[in-house]
Every structure is written in C-alpha cells, then in structure tokens.
Design a protein around this motif. Structure first.
Motif, PDB file in Angstrom:
ATOM      1  N   ARG A 304       4.194 -10.243   2.622  1.00 51.09           N
ATOM      2  CA  ARG A 304       4.645 -10.720   3.429  1.00 51.09           C
ATOM      3  C   ARG A 304       6.316 -10.670   4.124  1.00 51.09           C
ATOM      4  NH1 ARG A 304       5.378 -16.707   0.786  1.00 51.09           N
ATOM      5  NH2 ARG A 304       6.951 -16.160  -0.179  1.00 51.09           N
ATOM      6  N   GLY A 305       6.520 -10.711   5.407  1.00 48.75           N
ATOM      7  CA  GLY A 305       7.550  -9.837   6.307  1.00 48.75           C
ATOM      8  C   GLY A 305       8.859 -10.131   4.973  1.00 48.75           C
ATOM      9  N   GLU A 306       9.253 -11.495   5.072  1.00 50.98           N
ATOM     10  CA  GLU A 306      10.215 -12.104   4.188  1.00 50.98           C
ATOM     11  C   GLU A 306      10.154 -11.694   2.026  1.00 50.98           C
ATOM     12  OE1 GLU A 306       7.412 -15.562   3.990  1.00 50.98           O
ATOM     13  OE2 GLU A 306       8.260 -13.772   5.077  1.00 50.98           O
ATOM     14  N   ALA A 307       9.258 -11.017   2.256  1.00 53.66           N
ATOM     15  CA  ALA A 307       9.513 -10.428   0.845  1.00 53.66           C
ATOM     16  C   ALA A 307      10.425  -9.100  -0.093  1.00 53.66           C
ATOM     17  CB  ALA A 307       7.652 -10.098   0.225  1.00 53.66           C
ATOM     18  N   LYS A 308      10.624  -9.748  -0.902  1.00 54.06           N
ATOM     19  CA  LYS A 308      11.907  -8.808  -1.615  1.00 54.06           C
ATOM     20  C   LYS A 308      11.223  -7.731  -2.549  1.00 54.06           C
ATOM     21  CE  LYS A 308      15.522 -10.327  -2.615  1.00 54.06           C
ATOM     22  NZ  LYS A 308      16.973 -10.857  -3.645  1.00 54.06           N
ATOM     23  N   ILE A 309      11.369  -5.992  -1.927  1.00 56.28           N
ATOM     24  CA  ILE A 309      10.641  -5.291  -2.482  1.00 56.28           C
ATOM     25  C   ILE A 309      11.602  -4.029  -2.820  1.00 56.28           C
ATOM     26  CG2 ILE A 309       8.992  -3.328  -1.640  1.00 56.28           C
ATOM     27  CD1 ILE A 309       7.954  -5.082   0.735  1.00 56.28           C
ATOM     28  N   TRP A 310      11.517  -4.412  -4.321  1.00 56.48           N
ATOM     29  CA  TRP A 310      12.368  -2.804  -4.846  1.00 56.48           C
ATOM     30  C   TRP A 310      11.259  -1.845  -5.395  1.00 56.48           C
ATOM     31  CZ3 TRP A 310      16.694  -3.379  -8.175  1.00 56.48           C
ATOM     32  CH2 TRP A 310      17.531  -4.263  -8.509  1.00 56.48           C
ATOM     33  N   HIS A 311      12.141  -0.477  -5.415  1.00 57.95           N
ATOM     34  CA  HIS A 311      10.708   0.572  -5.305  1.00 57.95           C
ATOM     35  C   HIS A 311      11.788   1.602  -6.735  1.00 57.95           C
ATOM     36  CE1 HIS A 311       8.951   4.747  -3.576  1.00 57.95           C
ATOM     37  NE2 HIS A 311       8.362   3.650  -4.912  1.00 57.95           N
ATOM     38  N   LEU A 312      10.799   1.391  -8.037  1.00 56.47           N
ATOM     39  CA  LEU A 312      11.115   2.551  -8.826  1.00 56.47           C
ATOM     40  C   LEU A 312       9.970   3.495  -8.955  1.00 56.47           C
ATOM     41  CD1 LEU A 312      12.680  -0.729  -9.309  1.00 56.47           C
ATOM     42  CD2 LEU A 312      12.090   0.069 -11.943  1.00 56.47           C
ATOM     43  N   ASP A 313      10.270   5.124  -8.851  1.00 58.12           N
ATOM     44  CA  ASP A 313       9.558   5.438  -8.703  1.00 58.12           C
ATOM     45  C   ASP A 313       9.536   7.197  -9.848  1.00 58.12           C
ATOM     46  OD1 ASP A 313       7.507   7.337  -7.791  1.00 58.12           O
ATOM     47  OD2 ASP A 313       6.753   6.056  -6.802  1.00 58.12           O
ATOM     48  N   VAL A 314       8.873   8.108 -10.199  1.00 55.31           N
ATOM     49  CA  VAL A 314       9.501   9.210 -10.415  1.00 55.31           C
ATOM     50  C   VAL A 314       9.414  10.025  -9.352  1.00 55.31           C
ATOM     51  CG1 VAL A 314       6.694  10.121 -11.093  1.00 55.31           C
ATOM     52  CG2 VAL A 314       8.815  11.157 -11.992  1.00 55.31           C
ATOM     53  N   ASP A 315       8.942   9.711  -8.228  1.00 51.10           N
ATOM     54  CA  ASP A 315       9.169  10.674  -7.089  1.00 51.10           C
ATOM     55  C   ASP A 315       9.413   9.646  -5.291  1.00 51.10           C
ATOM     56  OD1 ASP A 315       9.164  12.422  -4.904  1.00 51.10           O
ATOM     57  OD2 ASP A 315       7.006  12.965  -5.155  1.00 51.10           O
ATOM     58  N   PRO A 316      10.323   8.796  -5.137  1.00 53.55           N
ATOM     59  CA  PRO A 316      10.561   8.033  -4.599  1.00 53.55           C
ATOM     60  C   PRO A 316      10.838   8.165  -3.141  1.00 53.55           C
ATOM     61  CG  PRO A 316      12.514   8.037  -5.336  1.00 53.55           C
ATOM     62  CD  PRO A 316      10.842   8.838  -6.092  1.00 53.55           C
ATOM     63  N   LEU A 317      10.698   9.784  -2.575  1.00 53.72           N
ATOM     64  CA  LEU A 317      11.084  10.672  -1.405  1.00 53.72           C
ATOM     65  C   LEU A 317       9.259  10.185  -0.983  1.00 53.72           C
ATOM     66  CD1 LEU A 317      14.626  11.723  -1.409  1.00 53.72           C
ATOM     67  CD2 LEU A 317      13.738   9.579  -0.026  1.00 53.72           C
ATOM     68  N   LYS A 318       8.577  10.831  -2.027  1.00 54.87           N
ATOM     69  CA  LYS A 318       6.853  11.363  -1.337  1.00 54.87           C
ATOM     70  C   LYS A 318       7.836  12.765  -0.914  1.00 54.87           C
ATOM     71  CE  LYS A 318       6.008   7.890  -3.519  1.00 54.87           C
ATOM     72  NZ  LYS A 318       5.332   7.789  -5.117  1.00 54.87           N
ATOM     73  N   GLN A 319       8.511  13.768  -1.620  1.00 51.95           N
ATOM     74  CA  GLN A 319       8.973  14.850  -0.900  1.00 51.95           C
ATOM     75  C   GLN A 319       7.647  15.805  -0.586  1.00 51.95           C
ATOM     76  OE1 GLN A 319      12.864  15.137  -3.469  1.00 51.95           O
ATOM     77  NE2 GLN A 319      11.388  16.468  -3.713  1.00 51.95           N
ATOM     78  N   ASP A 320       6.307  15.546  -1.202  1.00 54.19           N
ATOM     79  CA  ASP A 320       4.981  16.660  -0.079  1.00 54.19           C
ATOM     80  C   ASP A 320       4.551  15.831   1.137  1.00 54.19           C
ATOM     81  OD1 ASP A 320       5.902  18.292  -1.760  1.00 54.19           O
ATOM     82  OD2 ASP A 320       4.364  17.536  -3.702  1.00 54.19           O
ATOM     83  N   MET A 321       5.249  14.827   1.054  1.00 53.98           N
ATOM     84  CA  MET A 321       4.103  13.455   2.186  1.00 53.98           C
ATOM     85  C   MET A 321       5.216  13.490   3.194  1.00 53.98           C
ATOM     86  SD  MET A 321       2.692  10.668  -0.324  1.00 53.98           S
ATOM     87  CE  MET A 321       2.110  10.439  -1.582  1.00 53.98           C
TER      88      MET A 321
END
Length: 577
Positions: A304-321
C-alpha cells in the motif's frame, strides 16, 4: 615439462576447484598434455568431467557451486564453444553463482613461429574479432591470458571476482601459443592464492540497525519479502532468529532457495505470477525487502502507498537490469547474514511492546495454519483418472528426508513444487535463479558430485526437460556415477507462453484456438531417451493409482542400483484449463 597450462591447472587446484567440466577442442592440446602428464606423475589436479554439450557443462558447474558454495571450472572450445554455453550463461549471472569459464582461442601465429601455431584449417575460421564480447555482458570479470608468467595471478584474480558479492561467472581465454609457453616452476613457487581473498561481507551502519529495529518493533503488520537470502544457509538461521521473537511475517517472492523453513509459523508462502493482489503486501505497514530481484509485480500486486519500505540486498542497484525500482527510502548494500546478525544482536537494546508482538505473532501463525489446511486439500489424491501436479509433488515429498536435495524447474508448476515439497531445511531446495530453461539435468549431476551422500530429485516441466539436453545429461550421469530421480511434468508442450498470452489477451483469438504453436503432441518418449542414453530406469505414469508405487520403485533404483530414473508423468493437456 612445466607449461602455462600446468600453472593454470595448479592455480585452479590451489584455489579449491575440484572439477573441470570440459568440452575439449583443437585449442586445448597443452591442457590435455598437462593433465595427462599430471596423471602419469601422480600429481593431483582437478578431475575432468567430459561434457558432450557445453550448456550441460555450465549447468553442472552451477549445480555444484549452488550446493558447495565453491566455483568450479568449465572448459570450452574457442568462440564456438563459448556460444554453445547458451542460456546457462544467463542463469549463472542472474543467479549470482560463482563459476570460472575458460575458452581457448585460435592461434595468433600461422607460420610456425611459436609452439601451437596454426596447423588446422578451422583455426582461421574460428578467429573472431571479440570472443570475450560474446559473454561480457554476463560476466563479473573477463580477460585474455597473454603470457604464462602471470597466469596464476590472473586465474586467482578472476576467482576473487567470482566469489565476491554479488558473486557470478568469470571468463578467461588463452591462445594455444600462450598455453604452450614453457615456464620456470621455481618462479611460480612463491605465489599464494591467499593473496586474492574475496571481498569481506558488508554490514549495516549502526544507525540503520537501531532505526530498522525501531521500525520493526513499532509496526502493526511487519513483513519481510525475500527471494534468495537462503543461498546462504546461515542467513536463514539468522532470519528465523529474528522473525520468531518479533512476530514478523516472511513472504517469498519467486524464491530460488529455502529462505525460511516452511514449518515456521511466520512463513506465509510464496508469490510468482499470480494475477491478483497479495493480501500480505496490501496489509503490511512495514516491508523489509532482503535479497530479492522481483519483490512484487507492481501492475498486479504491491504494498500500500503509505507502507514504509526498507531494501537490504547484496545487489540493491540491480546493475545488470536497465529498468528496476521499488519505492524504498532506506537502501543498503549488505550481506544478509551479517545484517540479520546485527539486528539480532541489537534486540536487547530496544524496547518491545509484548502485547503488540504477541498479537501479530498470533495473527501470522493463524494465517500459516489456514494456508497449511488449504495446501493439504489441494494435494489430495484425485478421485478420477486425471493427475494433478499437487498430488504428484506431495507423493515425492514423502521420500524427501534430511539427505535430499530437490531441484525445481517446474516452470508453470514452480509454485506447486515450492508449496507441496514444503522444505523445512536451508539448502534443501534450489532453482536456477535465472530465466533460461534446461538447468535441472546438468545441475543434478553437479549437485550430486558436490554432495555424493545426498539423494537428488529433479522436478521439471517437459519443455525444460527437452532444453536440458537429456541425452548428454544421462550419459554423464551413468559415466560419472551421479544417479538422480527426474520427474517430468508432461503437459505436452509449453504452458507458460499460453498463460502469458491469456494474461494480455484474455478474450482474444488465441484464447479460443485449439492450437497456438506451443504443443508437443504427441510428445517424445522422455523417459526412454534417458534409458537409451544412460541406462536410466524409465516409466510413464498416467493414473493416480500408479504414482506412489512408481516413485517408490524409482527411488529404490536410484539409491540401491545407483542408476538414474526418469518418470514421465502425464498431467492434463496444456490447452485445458
């Protein structure tokens, strides 16, 4: 004789490479001679596994690395062999699987100026402008070996890339003259593979640890979404330590590993291409995305629009996408195990509302039980004579124990396999991590070589079975003593293109057509291909009454006779339903 090829093979062995999945050609005389000399002298080198198809070589190396965590080597023939690696290159790249690919190159001399100079017509035809460019877009590192004098450093540097996050494939090439170069072995003696250590795991800043724990403690409906956290079994243990005490739900999105045991009350299932809003995403006020390439498909399902989102990733930029984004306001490049361990260590430094946590834990535990009941209902034995993938998969599950690895290439039955195998241990189930079909067969061989004491079961669609080069796979399975059970979900064609078409044109002409060009009907005799190529046990299964006995028989053959077994299981036709 000590050549660049000898040094290259030594470098691989010193780096822990056990196998050379090889398709040798006219560019490899120096390698073949070095291996033969090592055998004659009793010198340990990586073992050669002959692979009549290059794509199977790479899928086998992938399967080994997925189980062992260690890169293996693939040897192919110039640019032709490089291209024959096919879509397996995509899988190791998108699946972030470490593997070293070595290809020879056409000799660069033609009048006998150096040992290895051109002496076959094919060496003019196979000389291309940019051999490395064929696969460069998928590699973490690519280079040409230009002298044997630094070949160990070049090899170890490539493996340093392969094993550093985000992990993936690397590509080296070397011409015959280079690989034939005579070296002084004393000059190689002081080199140490330990000088090429992979990059250390990345951690969360301490401020972020406290901020995320505060958000998790205060949320009403916190949700973790992950896809490949479970590639590292230690990360699974850390996730389980966190979500249980805090009452955090875990949703898998397009999972390619076991990210949380399915019997954990916080496990809430998986999502794939379902054309509907996921209720957990809609309900969550805090979403923590950890190691996921596709945490949701925003045209049909999103937070939903008001949800707070965190992103933890070994590849957060998705450099090949080229196109990728999620509305996360806090984004960190981290090693999942390390970050989760930090969160667990920081729990005693925040205040927790026991009543709030108890309520949400009870809420998610109730949803977990409701899901369990629904799955049990779906996998009941059919009353008629038509098989279901749910029932077949549940019957396979009865034979899955702590020493079993399940490989999932069910394609349109991906979620069925995940839901009804219901793995309860980290590392128990894998898929390719990519989008190219045909991974399962070679991967089963690699997995078995990596873990000889494990039983390997591969569940695959009939289309992906054909892509897997089964004649090569089953010849290799017999040749190298890697028996496994392969269950083919046979719906007589490619169901995925039909589903894709209906999703875009639900009432179009294709929705009413009896044939849209995706059927194999009548199909090949899948199990007999394996029998002819590798002496596998072969059996067709068409009726619910045959399933349990067929699986039991096949498992007995795999375990006691050490032969592969292929069950050709006939499901309803792809154009039905």
């Amino acid at each position: 004789m000590y050549t660049a090829s000898t040094a290259f093979l030594e470098a691989l062995a010193e780096a822990g490479v056990e196998y050379l999945f090889s398709n040798f050609g006219s560019d490899h005389p120096a390698l073949i001679e070095a291996l033969a000399e090592a055998r004659a002298a009793g010198i340990a080198m990586p073992k050669v596994v002959t692979c009549p198809n290059e794509m199977v070589a790479l899928t086998a190396a992938q399967g080994h690395a997925q189980v062992s965590g260690r890169a293996q080597a693939v040897i192919v023939h110039v640019e032709c062999g490089t291209q024959s690696l096919a879509g397996a290159v995509h899988n190791v790249s998108k699946g972030r699987v470490p593997v070293l690919i070595f290809a020879g190159a056409s000799p660069f001399t033609q009048f006998g100026e150096m040992k290895g100079s051109r002496n076959e017509f094919i060496q003019w035809i196979q000389d291309v402008h940019d051999q490395r460019g064929i696969v460069r877009g998928y590699m973490r590192y690519d280079a040409e070996l230009r002298t044997g004098r630094n070949i160990k450093q070049m090899t170890w540097r490539s493996l340093q890339f392969a094993h550093s996050d985000p992990k993936g494939p690397v590509y080296l090439m070397g011409a015959r003259e280079v690989m034939e170069e005579a070296l002084d072995p004393a000059a190689q003696a002081g080199l140490d593979v330990a000088d090429f250590a992979p990059i250390a795991p990345s951690a969360l800043p301490q401020e972020a640890v406290h901020a995320l724990l505060t958000d998790l403690a205060g949320a009403r409906r916190p949700l973790v979404v992950t896809s490949y956290l479970g590639r590292n079994p230690q990360a699974v243990a850390e996730l389980q330590r966190l979500v249980g005490p805090l009452g955090i739900a875990v949703l898998e999105s397009v999972p390619n590993a076991v990210n949380l045991p399915h019997d954990d009350p916080m496990y809430q299932g998986c999502q794939w291409n379902e054309p509907r809003q996921n209720p957990l995403l809609a309900e969550a006020d805090l979403v923590v995305v950890i190691d996921s390439d596709v945490p949701w498909i925003p045209t049909v399902s999103k937070p939903r629009g008001e949800a707070k989102i965190w992103h933890l990733d070994v590849d957060p930029l998705k450099q090949d996408m080229p196109l990728w984004s999620i509305p996360a306001r806090r984004v960190f490049r981290v090693h999942a195990e390390t970050a989760l361990a930090q969160l667990n260590a920081g729990l005693d430094r925040i205040s927790l509302d026991v009543a709030r946590i108890g309520e949400r834990r009870a809420h998610y535990a109730r949803l977990h039980e409701e899901r369990k009941v629904a799955l049990a209902r779906a996998e009941a034995k059919p009353a008629g004579d038509r098989l279901t993938a749910e029932y077949v998969t549940a019957c396979v599950r009865a034979h899955v124990d702590a020493d079993t690895i399940v490989l999932n290439e069910g394609i349109t039955n991906y979620p069925v396999v995940v839901n009804h195998i219901a793995p309860t241990r980290a590392g128990q189930m894998l898929n390719s991590g990519g989008g190219n079909l045909g991974w399962t067969g070679g991967a089963a061989i690699g997995a078995k070589l990596a873990a000889p004491g494990k039983t390997v079961i591969a569940l695959t669609g009939d289309g992906s079975y054909m892509f897997s080069q089964p004649s090569t796979v089953h010849w290799m399975a017999r040749q190298y003593g890697t028996p496994f059970l392969q269950v083919v979900f046979n719906n007589r064609g490619w169901r995925a293109p039909r589903y894709s078409t209906l999703a875009v044109h639900p009432a179009g002409h294709a929705s009413r057509a009896a044939d849209i060009g995706v059927a194999f009907d009548p199909p090949p005799d899948y199990s007999e291909i394996a029998a002819a190529a590798g002496g596998a046990h072969a059996r067709k299964v068409r009726h619910p009454d045959e399933v349990e006995s067929a699986i039991a028989e096949a498992m007995h053959i795999v375990k006691t006779e050490k032969r592969a077994a292929v069950l050709d299981v006939w499901l309803p036709h792809l154009m039905e339903g």
